[in-house]
Every structure is written in C-alpha cells, then in structure tokens.
Design an enzyme around this catalytic site. Structure first.
Site, mmCIF file in Angstrom:
data_model
loop_
_atom_site.group_PDB
_atom_site.id
_atom_site.type_symbol
_atom_site.label_atom_id
_atom_site.label_comp_id
_atom_site.label_asym_id
_atom_site.label_seq_id
_atom_site.Cartn_x
_atom_site.Cartn_y
_atom_site.Cartn_z
ATOM 1 N N GLU A 59 34.830 43.107 35.704
ATOM 2 C CA GLU A 59 35.150 42.531 36.875
ATOM 3 C C GLU A 59 36.743 42.920 37.648
ATOM 4 O OE1 GLU A 59 33.864 40.490 38.335
ATOM 5 O OE2 GLU A 59 31.650 40.479 36.937
ATOM 6 N N TYR A 104 43.732 52.153 43.648
ATOM 7 C CA TYR A 104 44.449 50.683 43.224
ATOM 8 C C TYR A 104 44.449 50.204 42.004
ATOM 9 C CZ TYR A 104 41.756 49.249 47.231
ATOM 10 O OH TYR A 104 40.724 48.960 48.285
ATOM 11 N N TYR A 142 39.096 34.607 41.104
ATOM 12 C CA TYR A 142 37.730 34.750 41.066
ATOM 13 C C TYR A 142 38.006 35.364 39.646
ATOM 14 C CZ TYR A 142 34.467 38.179 41.236
ATOM 15 O OH TYR A 142 33.209 39.170 41.065
ATOM 16 N N ASP A 160 34.158 35.584 45.784
ATOM 17 C CA ASP A 160 34.398 37.439 45.459
ATOM 18 C C ASP A 160 34.155 37.477 47.815
ATOM 19 O OD1 ASP A 160 31.835 37.707 45.454
ATOM 20 O OD2 ASP A 160 31.641 38.969 44.541
#
Ligand code: SF4
Length: 386
Positions: A59, A104, A142, A160
């Site tokens: 995830e 990220y 989330y 999401d």
C-alpha cells in the site's frame, strides 16, 4: 448473441431507477462489486499472501505509483526484507537503495521509521485498529483503512483516487473530489457502504473497478458490473464526474550539477542530500538550483561546489540537460564536466556526505533518485569519460 447496442438499450431502460436503488439497497451495490471482484480481480503478488506486513508495504509503494511499476520493487523488497524485524534492523541506505527509482522517498523513510516503532512498541505486530495505525509514521487514513480491512478484515472504509472517482460517478456527487468538502462527503459515503461481511473484498473491489473498468477517461460502462446502480450512467453524464478543483501549474526550476572524475581512478563524485530536503537521503552528482532562471550556469556551479564541498573547480563543457517532472515542479538540470586535482572532499554545507564511486556502479552502490538515473543515462549516452 446480444450486441453492444442491445446491451446499451437494455441498460438505459434501467437507468432511471439507478440512484434510488443504490440509496435504498447499499448492500446490492456491495454484492455486485464483490461478486465481480472475485471473478475479475488481477493476480498480484501482495494478494497471494496478504499478511499485514505485505499489505502495508504494497500500500505504501502503490501510493502515487502504478501497479505495473510497483510489482518488481515489491518482489525485490520482500526478498531482501521479508518481515518487520528485517526492515526495522536494515540501514536507511539499504531501504532507500531498494526504493531507488520508485520516487516519493519520504514514504520509504517513514515506513522504515514506523517499522522501528512497531518492533519497539507493538512487539513487531502491525496494529489492527485504524486508531492505532494512524499513530504510526507515514500511515494516513487511506493506508490505515487498507491495512485494517484487507489484512485484518476490520470494517473500515478507504478512499483513494480510484475509489473517489467510482463513488463520485455512482452517486453523481457534484462536490470537487480534491476539495475538503468533497473528501469529507466521500469518506462518509465510503464508510456507510462497507459491509460487515468481507470488507476486504468490498474495498478491493472498489479500487479494482476504478483501475480496470471505471477508468479516468473512457470508462467501460457497457461491461461494468454496477452500471444499473450508477447515477452518472443513468443520466448519461459519466464524463461530468468526478468534479475536480484545478491545480496550480507546476513551477519551473533550473539546476546545474557536475560530473567530477577522480584524478587517480575511474570514479566520480556523488554527494548525499540531507534528510529534510526533497529527495533527502539520496545521492546525486553535486550541484544545486539556480536562484534566477537567467543566472550564469558555470559561475553558479563553481560557487556551489566551493560552498557545499570546499572544491576549487572550474565548471567545464556542458554535457547535456535532463528534464524531470516532480509533483509541483518541472526541473531542467544542466550537467557540466569538471575535474579536480584533489581526492579529498569534505561536505561543508547542504550535503551530509560525499563519496567517490565507480561510474558504472553508482546506482547499485548508493540509493539514487529517478532524476539521478536520468543523469547517469545521459552520461552513458554521450560516452563522456575522464
Ligand atoms: Fe463507472 Fe460507468 Fe460503471 Fe458508472 S457505469 S461505475 S461510470 S464504469
């Protein structure tokens, strides 16, 4: 055989009752979704053995990143760090190297931090309640909902981009899905729809429908398992949803960096960015951003190398440029050739470490970003050598 036109006409006949049906029978929506999901779902590595650890890692990797990109990263990560203890004990450099190219990077650093907290305060077991999960670094609403429902079967909602799009169409929600009021409404809606029985399949079905059928452009309404419950489809207004607030244009940024060869061996200089910056903890060819778009490139680079690494180097020929898109920034980086007579490099400002690394082993020896990979590709293509 019933052709698509007949299917369309027959579905149109049931359109008008779509909204009222889904509002009075929310379980019918969930039933239709989960029945379809069990038949049509993709086989994905994290679905095969959905332990809390594997669900969590997948995830985090899947945030802002496509499934097809994540799969090899996930498999490599699981081979190297197969459980929570292994992740908690790994060095940050190991974690970032495994993440290298996925982007990220803050996600990886926070996940690493959370693993240590889980081992230290939860006995190595990821908590199963949304509240406890929200207390961990890098876990938002989330991810908490995903772990609780998918790994533990807890009746928790998740929202999401895919789920927001699907729900906004099924319920014809006029609020902007990326504005606070729209998000609040969609979360409440997602919560009201989660069934007691198999919340994992329900949540994954919503996400899978968004990924495979209810796509951003040209959704496949003709083959959609919930088209008879979809208000946007009933109104012939699918293209109208989801409504979105337009985002500001990305800022344009210019940067310079240097390919510096070690005088004695075929190594180049790389430096590590500080943890609290964009791409923090990752290594790059040293340089920096220009303060103004028209600032003199070579002079700025020479000054940056002096200030940040104490190097007295004149920037030489331009090797080429690389364009890279960050979420809110479009960066153009110009790469210059430079030579130094000294092998001693001491980070003075900005960088927290510097190292000589063989040119052909940079990406395997230290964690690097996609931007730096592009720079290395440029060097490869142009064939520059000392
Ligand atoms: Fe999405 Fe079309 Fe299905 Fe509605 S009918 S949920 S718009 S794919």
């Amino acid at each position: 055989m019933v052709d698509l036109f007949e299917q369309h006409e027959s579905r149109k006949g049931s359109k008008r009752k779509a909204a009222s049906l889904v509002q009075t029978q929310p379980h019918a929506l969930s039933e239709a979704l989960t029945t379809w999901y069990r038949r049509a779902r993709r086989t994905l590595p994290w679905r095969e053995d959905p332990t809390p650890y594997r669900v969590w890692v997948s995830e985090i990797m899947l945030q802002q990143t496509q499934v097809v990109t994540v799969i090899p990263y996930f498999e490599r990560f699981m081979s190297a760090l197969p459980n929570m203890e292994a992740l908690a004990c790994a060095s940050e450099e190991t974690v970032l190297t495994l993440w290298s190219g996925l982007g990220y990077y803050r996600r990886a650093r926070l996940m690493h931090k959370a693993a240590k907290v889980i081992v230290d305060t939860h006995g190595g077991r990821i908590p199963d309640s949304v509240e406890a999960l929200l207390g961990l670094p890098g876990i938002g609403r989330y991810t908490a909902g995903a772990i609780a429902s998918i790994a533990y079967g807890v009746k928790a909602p998740l929202l999401d981009g895919n789920v927001a799009r699907v729900l906004s169409r099924i319920f014809a929600i006029e609020d902007e899905v990326n504005a606070p009021a729209g998000e609040k409404r969609l979360w409440a809606l997602a919560e009201s729809l989660v069934p007691e029985r198999d919340p994992s399949a329900h949540n994954q079905a919503l996400m899978e429908l968004g990924a495979l059928v209810c796509s951003p452009r040209s959704p496949s309404c003709m083959t959609c398992p919930v088209s008879d419950q979809c208000e946007a489809f009933a109104r012939d207004e699918v293209e109208h949803f989801p409504r979105k607030k337009t985002r500001a244009e990305p800022t344009r940024v210019s940067a310079v960096s240097a390919l510096i060869f070690c005088p004695a061996r075929e190594k180049i200089l790389v430096a590590r960015r500080p943890a609290d910056t964009l791409l923090g903890g990752l290594w790059e060819l040293p340089g920096g951003e220009l303060e103004a778009p028209r600032a003199p490139r070579k002079r700025t680079l020479t000054a940056l190398l002096k200030a940040r690494l104490g190097l007295d180097i004149e920037a030489g020929d331009l090797i080429g440029e690389v364009l890279h898109q960050f979420t809110h920034r479009t960066l153009t980086l110009e790469l210059f050739l430079a030579k130094t007579a000294s092998e001693t490099v001491v980070p003075l400002a900005f960088y927290d470490d510097a190292r000589w690394v063989p040119l052909d082993r940079v990406a395997s020896e230290v964690p690097v970003s996609t931007l730096t990979r592009k720079v290395l590709d440029l060097i490869d293509k142009t064939g520059v050598r000392p």
